[in-house]
Write a protein that holds these residues in place. Structure first.
Motif, mmCIF file in Angstrom:
data_model
loop_
_atom_site.group_PDB
_atom_site.id
_atom_site.type_symbol
_atom_site.label_atom_id
_atom_site.label_comp_id
_atom_site.label_asym_id
_atom_site.label_seq_id
_atom_site.Cartn_x
_atom_site.Cartn_y
_atom_site.Cartn_z
ATOM 1 N N ILE A 184 0.821 -1.216 0.000
ATOM 2 C CA ILE A 184 0.000 0.000 0.000
ATOM 3 C C ILE A 184 0.851 1.260 0.000
ATOM 4 N N ASP A 185 1.923 1.233 0.802
ATOM 5 C CA ASP A 185 2.790 2.410 0.869
ATOM 6 C C ASP A 185 3.543 2.612 -0.440
ATOM 7 N N ALA A 186 4.016 1.508 -0.977
ATOM 8 C CA ALA A 186 4.794 1.585 -2.214
ATOM 9 C C ALA A 186 3.942 2.146 -3.341
ATOM 10 N N LEU A 187 2.675 1.778 -3.334
ATOM 11 C CA LEU A 187 1.768 2.269 -4.368
ATOM 12 C C LEU A 187 1.752 3.805 -4.366
ATOM 13 N N GLN A 188 1.700 4.371 -3.177
ATOM 14 C CA GLN A 188 1.689 5.839 -3.074
ATOM 15 C C GLN A 188 3.003 6.439 -3.551
ATOM 16 N N VAL A 189 4.092 5.767 -3.170
ATOM 17 C CA VAL A 189 5.411 6.258 -3.545
ATOM 18 C C VAL A 189 5.573 6.267 -5.063
ATOM 19 N N VAL A 190 5.168 5.158 -5.674
ATOM 20 C CA VAL A 190 5.286 5.040 -7.125
ATOM 21 C C VAL A 190 4.384 6.078 -7.811
ATOM 22 N N ALA A 191 3.182 6.243 -7.277
ATOM 23 C CA ALA A 191 2.255 7.231 -7.846
ATOM 24 C C ALA A 191 2.860 8.634 -7.769
ATOM 25 N N GLN A 192 3.524 8.901 -6.663
ATOM 26 C CA GLN A 192 4.197 10.191 -6.512
ATOM 27 C C GLN A 192 5.215 10.422 -7.619
ATOM 28 N N GLY A 193 5.954 9.349 -7.913
ATOM 29 C CA GLY A 193 6.958 9.414 -8.972
ATOM 30 C C GLY A 193 6.316 9.756 -10.304
ATOM 31 N N VAL A 194 5.239 9.073 -10.613
ATOM 32 C CA VAL A 194 4.558 9.320 -11.888
ATOM 33 C C VAL A 194 3.994 10.741 -11.910
ATOM 34 N N ASN A 195 3.361 11.129 -10.822
ATOM 35 C CA ASN A 195 2.766 12.469 -10.768
ATOM 36 C C ASN A 195 3.817 13.572 -10.870
ATOM 37 N N ALA A 196 5.024 13.256 -10.401
ATOM 38 C CA ALA A 196 6.092 14.257 -10.461
ATOM 39 C C ALA A 196 6.442 14.604 -11.901
ATOM 40 N N LEU A 197 6.228 13.657 -12.802
ATOM 41 C CA LEU A 197 6.555 13.921 -14.214
ATOM 42 C C LEU A 197 5.416 14.625 -14.940
ATOM 43 N N ALA A 198 4.218 14.575 -14.346
ATOM 44 C CA ALA A 198 3.039 15.108 -15.029
ATOM 45 C C ALA A 198 3.267 16.544 -15.464
ATOM 46 N N GLY A 199 2.737 16.855 -16.625
ATOM 47 C CA GLY A 199 2.917 18.202 -17.176
ATOM 48 C C GLY A 199 2.542 18.184 -18.642
ATOM 49 N N PRO A 200 2.639 19.293 -19.296
ATOM 50 C CA PRO A 200 2.192 19.375 -20.699
ATOM 51 C C PRO A 200 3.042 18.555 -21.671
ATOM 52 N N LYS A 201 4.217 18.122 -21.232
ATOM 53 C CA LYS A 201 5.076 17.371 -22.157
ATOM 54 C C LYS A 201 5.086 15.882 -21.852
ATOM 55 N N PHE A 202 4.148 15.433 -21.031
ATOM 56 C CA PHE A 202 4.209 14.052 -20.567
ATOM 57 C C PHE A 202 2.811 13.433 -20.579
ATOM 58 N N ALA A 203 2.744 12.218 -21.117
ATOM 59 C CA ALA A 203 1.469 11.497 -21.094
ATOM 60 C C ALA A 203 1.684 10.121 -20.479
ATOM 61 N N THR A 204 0.667 9.635 -19.788
ATOM 62 C CA THR A 204 0.748 8.306 -19.191
ATOM 63 C C THR A 204 -0.363 7.433 -19.739
ATOM 64 N N LEU A 205 -0.006 6.185 -20.011
ATOM 65 C CA LEU A 205 -1.016 5.178 -20.300
ATOM 66 C C LEU A 205 -0.821 4.067 -19.283
ATOM 67 N N MET A 206 -1.751 4.007 -18.328
ATOM 68 C CA MET A 206 -1.626 2.990 -17.271
ATOM 69 C C MET A 206 -2.470 1.794 -17.627
ATOM 70 N N ILE A 207 -1.890 0.624 -17.482
ATOM 71 C CA ILE A 207 -2.684 -0.589 -17.608
ATOM 72 C C ILE A 207 -2.846 -1.121 -16.192
ATOM 73 N N THR A 208 -4.070 -1.318 -15.772
ATOM 74 C CA THR A 208 -4.251 -1.787 -14.397
ATOM 75 C C THR A 208 -5.519 -2.617 -14.243
ATOM 76 N N HIS A 209 -5.535 -3.403 -13.195
ATOM 77 C CA HIS A 209 -6.736 -4.163 -12.856
ATOM 78 C C HIS A 209 -7.481 -3.534 -11.696
ATOM 79 N N TYR A 210 -6.832 -2.568 -11.029
ATOM 80 C CA TYR A 210 -7.417 -2.098 -9.785
ATOM 81 C C TYR A 210 -7.735 -0.617 -9.808
ATOM 82 N N GLN A 211 -8.932 -0.338 -9.433
ATOM 83 C CA GLN A 211 -9.403 1.030 -9.383
ATOM 84 C C GLN A 211 -8.526 1.877 -8.450
ATOM 85 N N ARG A 212 -7.942 1.216 -7.427
ATOM 86 C CA ARG A 212 -7.213 1.958 -6.405
ATOM 87 C C ARG A 212 -6.071 2.810 -6.962
ATOM 88 N N LEU A 213 -5.353 2.285 -7.968
ATOM 89 C CA LEU A 213 -4.253 3.049 -8.567
ATOM 90 C C LEU A 213 -4.770 4.401 -9.061
#
Ligand SMILES: Nc1ncnc2c1ncn2[C@@H]1O[C@H](COP(=O)(O)OP(=O)(O)OP(=O)(O)O)[C@@H](O)[C@H]1O
Ligand SMILES: [Mg+2]
Lengths: 264, 421
Positions: A184-213
């Protein structure tokens, strides 16, 4: 702004022994602009990983028709490394272990591969960047001296994928089940990493099975994939709805003739 | 099997050597060795049919007249031996501690008894034609001796360099003797300058007395059409020897390395790295013989094959009767980078005792495509990805106790060979 366009894509997988081709992606359309966050959900065996590998150019996945374009340039004739240098990144569902190459050495080589011989990263700049990202991901420096992914736990491998993404700063990051195997903690940490890159020059395509992400990385679009196609697109609410009702319900609602893995 | 022409050439070389001014005892050893050679067979190296290659004949063809040994420019060798020319630049600390080094000719003059004992011992142990010829025809080499209780921490660098303008084949012997409780590290570079077609015969003979410790790195960069390398060690009680052999030679090669684990609790590791390219054929006999109880041996061989080359790793382990509580393990792995190459990883284990731990693993495979894909997906070119995977594979066989700078030098040479073939 950059745009990744997937147009009427058909992908077959070739069996290494029999050389038989099986079609997995059956006419898929998707457009992703930088600045956007997309999520793909769908039953097991639907072709989500196949799609991500085909975008990256894995040699076992054959595009039989359709096209994949970045800013109107087709990727199909491009090699895997060329695609990476164009700004694509795939955090793999199952990262490969490579013995004898340290994580450090690998990351430095990858960073420099994006740069011309004249602009190679100084070790100081590289280390500074690396340390900042390690810290954000709660990773110890000891991970750098270890061989690439060798003996890493499931969660450590996922963190290492995100570390690479943060170092390489791609335009389009495809994260194939980055949340599986994370506590659970790692999920937040990893999400933080992804969110840190967010911006107009960055796009994410997440493949997931869980709504929680999606609570941590908020998607603009949620696509539901079944049997090699995107069958429905919505917002974050669609993921929540699906969590309640399940894929079979959605299929019946859409009147699709598809057999799901977990049905008898 | 030795062809008539070869026999004639050898006889001529022998005649010339016997005409040199040398003490009678040495001439006698040479003659005995010559006679033994004529009775013995060539060494058996499984899976490689090398016996018809010219191995002794002096060829006057010079492949390339070019001084390409960068090594000499980069490194000040402490001992170097270019053809018959010797040079010695021992670090002062080594001399002060009592390290003794003699050229072959000095050894004849100054320590004849030690040399004589060694040669007689080597002759007694010689059980192949090639070994016996090496003793009969040796004309250069070093004798290195560390007194009892002397520990030397710096690395002793040695260059053994074949010269092509020599009319004789090159037969060189390095003899190393470590006294009780002594310690030494050797970096031995073996090269040919300029590139030569003449066969090369090089022997390394090591004796470790009780509790002695030696690290021996052999960096082989021969350019001769044929090279034969014979390295042998005898280990007394609780002594330790780590061999690190790196074969980057350009011609055909037979390399034999044997540790005789005689003393109780003696230990030896033999790490071998080899890269073959073009039409090269390299065969290795890597042997660990456990005689002493609680002795410990480990073989680790890794090779990479390019083009139409051939590489054979024979790993031979034998645990003799009486060697209780011993350990013997070996791993032989080959990576093929070309579908035209052929390789063999061939472990042979013979065990005469029950209470031992012995094992082996072998593999011959291609480069892992998933690994290449993963690296390329991070933007590395195929060539770069391949280089990383291959050096990663080989570097697992570089002993972690080796000095960083030396390990880097070895890796640099490995990369060079991978690129240039
Ligand atoms: N290398 C392969 N060899 C054979 N079949 C394959 C291969 N790769 C994928 N497939 C098949 O293609 C189909 C789609 O697989 P894919 O991995 O894309 O599914 P997915 O949607 O990612 O599933 P999951 O949610 O379980 O990760 C599956 O039936 C799978 O068995
Ligand atoms: Mg998947």
């Amino acid at each position: 702004m950059s745009t990744l366009v997937i147009r009427q894509l058909h992908v077959a997988i070739v069996d290494n022994e029999t050389k038989k081709q099986t079609e997995i992606i059956k006419g898929l359309d998707l457009t992703i602009n930088t600045g956007e966050t997309h999520a793909i959900m769908g039953p097991n065996g639907t072709g989500k990983s196949t799609l991500s590998q085909a975008i990256m150019g894995h040699p076992n996945y054959i595009v039989t028709s359709g096209d994949i374009l970045v800013d109107n340039v087709s990727l199909l004739a491009k090699t895997v490394d060329e695609r990476a240098r164009l700004g694509l990144f795939l955090a793999m569902q199952y990262p490969v272990e490579i013995s004898g190459i340290t994580n450090f050495e690998f990351m430095r080589a990858a960073m420099n591969a994006q740069r011309s011989p004249k602009e190679q990263l100084s070790i100081g700049n590289f280390m500074a960047e690396l340390q900042r990202n390690l810290k954000m991901l709660n990773m110890s420096e000891a991970m750098l001296e270890r061989y690439l992914n060798e003996g890493f736990s499931g969660g450590e491998k996922k963190r290492n994928e995100i570390l690479q993404m943060m170092m390489l700063r791609p335009k389009f990051a495809i994260l194939d089940e980055i949340d599986s195997g994370l506590d659970i903690d790692a999920l937040q940490v990893v999400a933080q990493g992804v969110n840190a890159l967010a911006g107009p020059k960055f796009a994410t395509l997440m493949i997931t099975h869980y709504q929680r992400l999606l609570d941590y990385i908020k998607p603009d679009y949620v696509h539901i994939m079944m049997d090699g196609r995107i069958v429905k697109t919505g917002t974050g609410a669609l993921a929540q709805e699906l969590e309640q009702t399940g894929y079979a319900h959605l299929r019946d609602e859409l009147g699709l003739d598809i057999k799901l893995v977990d049905e008898d | 099997m030795v062809e008539k022409v070869e026999k004639q050439a050898l006889a001529t070389a022998m005649e010339r050597i016997l005409k040199q001014v040398e003490p009678q005892w040495l001439k006698e050893i040479r003659i005995q060795a010559w006679q033994r050679a004529n009775q013995l067979e060539l060494p058996r190296v499984d899976k490689i049919a090398y016996k018809d290659w010219p191995q002794f004949i002096t060829s006057k063809t010079i492949i390339k007249q070019q001084k390409d040994i960068d090594a000499q420019q980069q490194i000040e060798y402490q001992l170097s031996n270019y053809a018959d020319h010797y040079s010695k630049k021992l670090a002062k600390s080594m001399q002060e501690k009592g390290l003794k080094t003699y050229t072959f000719k000095e050894a004849i003059q100054l320590v004849p008894q030690i040399l004589k004992d060694q040669l007689i011992k080597m002759l007694k142990q010689a059980n192949t034609k090639t070994e016996a010829y090496q003793i009969a025809l040796m004309t250069s080499g070093w004798l290195i001796k560390v007194p009892d209780n002397v520990e030397i921490d710096e690395v002793l660098t040695i260059l053994t360099d074949q010269a092509s303008d020599q009319q004789t084949d090159y037969c060189n012997q390095t003899i190393v003797i470590l006294g009780k409780n002594s310690k030494l590290k050797i970096m031995h570079e073996i090269a040919s300058t300029p590139q030569s077609a003449s066969p090369t015969h090089i022997g390394v003979n090591i004796t470790l007395h009780a509790n002695a410790q030696l690290q021996y790195i052999g960096l082989d960069q021969l350019a001769s059409n044929f090279g034969y390398l014979k390295r042998t060690a005898h280990l007394a009680t609780a002594s330790q020897l780590n061999w690190q052999l790196v074969d980057l030679s350009k011609g055909n090669l037979i390399s034999e390395c044997t540790s005789h684990l005689i003393g109780a609790g003696s230990e030896s590791k033999i790490n071998v790295i080899s890269i073959t390219s073009q039409q090269q054929q390299h065969g290795f006999n890597t042997k660990l013989l456990n005689y002493g109880h609680h002795s410990k041996g480990e073989i680790n061989q890794r090779g990479v094959l390019l083009d139409a080359s051939k590489l054979v790793f024979n790993g031979i382990g034998k645990i003799y009767h009486g060697a209780h509580g011993t350990y013997a393990n070996q791993e032989n792995r080959l990576m093929m980078l070309s579908s035209h190459a052929s390789g063999d990883a061939n472990p042979i284990l013979l065990i005469e005792e029950n209470d031992v731990v012995a094992g082996h693993a072998a593999s011959v495979g291609q480069i892992d495509k998933q690994q290449l894909y993963y690296l390329m997906s991070r933007g590395l070119s195929k060539a770069m990805a391949q280089k990383l995977v291959v050096t990663g594979f080989l570097s697992k066989t570089i002993d972690s106790s080796i000095d960083q700078a030396l390990a880097q030098r070895i890796l640099g040479k490995i990369e060079e060979k991978l690129v240039n073939g």
